[in-house]
Design a protein around this motif. Structure first.
Motif, PDB file in Angstrom:
ATOM      1  N   HIS A   3       0.840  -1.200   0.000  1.00  0.00           N
ATOM      2  CA  HIS A   3       0.000   0.000   0.000  1.00  0.00           C
ATOM      3  C   HIS A   3       0.876   1.252   0.000  1.00  0.00           C
ATOM      4  CE1 HIS A   3       0.778  -0.769   4.299  1.00  0.00           C
ATOM      5  NE2 HIS A   3       0.572   0.533   4.502  1.00  0.00           N
ATOM      6  N   GLU A  43       5.467   2.436  -2.075  1.00  0.00           N
ATOM      7  CA  GLU A  43       4.801   1.155  -1.871  1.00  0.00           C
ATOM      8  C   GLU A  43       5.545   0.351  -0.814  1.00  0.00           C
ATOM      9  OE1 GLU A  43       4.218  -0.844  -5.622  1.00  0.00           O
ATOM     10  OE2 GLU A  43       3.048   0.827  -6.428  1.00  0.00           O
ATOM     11  N   TRP A  75       4.817  -2.590   2.852  1.00  0.00           N
ATOM     12  CA  TRP A  75       3.949  -3.398   3.698  1.00  0.00           C
ATOM     13  C   TRP A  75       4.596  -3.476   5.076  1.00  0.00           C
ATOM     14  CZ3 TRP A  75       6.034  -7.663   5.979  1.00  0.00           C
ATOM     15  CH2 TRP A  75       7.126  -8.259   5.364  1.00  0.00           C
ATOM     16  N   VAL A  84      -5.147   6.006   2.075  1.00  0.00           N
ATOM     17  CA  VAL A  84      -4.335   4.809   1.855  1.00  0.00           C
ATOM     18  C   VAL A  84      -4.779   4.210   0.538  1.00  0.00           C
ATOM     19  CG1 VAL A  84      -3.683   2.540   2.726  1.00  0.00           C
ATOM     20  CG2 VAL A  84      -4.212   4.384   4.334  1.00  0.00           C
ATOM     21  N   LYS A  85      -3.822   3.886  -0.325  1.00  0.00           N
ATOM     22  CA  LYS A  85      -4.118   3.194  -1.580  1.00  0.00           C
ATOM     23  C   LYS A  85      -3.676   1.745  -1.409  1.00  0.00           C
ATOM     24  CE  LYS A  85      -3.064   3.049  -6.509  1.00  0.00           C
ATOM     25  NZ  LYS A  85      -2.227   3.615  -7.582  1.00  0.00           N
ATOM     26  N   TRP A  86      -4.642   0.842  -1.336  1.00  0.00           N
ATOM     27  CA  TRP A  86      -4.347  -0.567  -1.135  1.00  0.00           C
ATOM     28  C   TRP A  86      -4.024  -1.247  -2.452  1.00  0.00           C
ATOM     29  CZ3 TRP A  86      -3.121  -2.115   3.459  1.00  0.00           C
ATOM     30  CH2 TRP A  86      -3.608  -1.407   4.565  1.00  0.00           C
TER      31      TRP A  86
END
Length: 144
Positions: free
Chosen positions: A66, A106, A108, A127-129
């Motif tokens: 994300h 990007e 995690w 948040v861009k998942w």
């Protein structure tokens, strides 16, 4: 100022915001808190868009890849964790060691394969998942 110093300062500020809010209120009401600051009292800035959350990850669990609009500040409170910026090494995280992920990067984060982790996360914006982190990515040897 180093990134670690900045992160430590941000976590400290986040931790005392409520206490300072009470002091600002007492000062505004003419209380005895006037001596808390020298040269004038700071003003409280709207923090409604700031998200502060404590997330407990069970061993072996992690977020999807994300990004964050304005970046993300994380710190473990308990346990051992893992994080990775896309294209970089998997990094083991330990309590009290804050880390910053810049806007649009990007990444995690989650628990270690064999230990739960309690994370404090602070971020602003959206948040861009993205896609799930594969077992192969997650289980890569971690840099300590």
């Amino acid at each position: 100022m180093t990134r670690t110093t900045l992160l430590t300062a941000l976590l400290t500020i986040a931790g005392i915001t409520f206490t300072l809010g009470e002091r600002f209120q007492a000062t505004a009401q003419g209380g005895a808190q006037r001596s808390t600051f020298t040269g004038g009292a700071p003003t409280s800035v709207d923090a409604a868009a700031v998200h502060a959350t404590r997330l407990r990850f069970g061993k072996g669990s992690r977020s999807n890849w994300h990004t964050h609009t304005w970046g993300q500040l994380l710190m473990l409170e308990e346990g051992r964790g893992r994080t990775q910026v896309r294209g970089g090494p998997v990094i083991e995280t330990l309590p009290g060691q804050p880390w910053w992920t810049a806007a649009g990067v990007e990444h995690w984060h989650g628990a270690a394969p064999d230990e739960d982790a309690l994370q404090l996360t602070i971020y602003e914006g959206a948040v861009k998942w993205l896609e799930p982190v594969t077992d192969q990515q997650y289980l890569a040897p971690a840099r300590k």
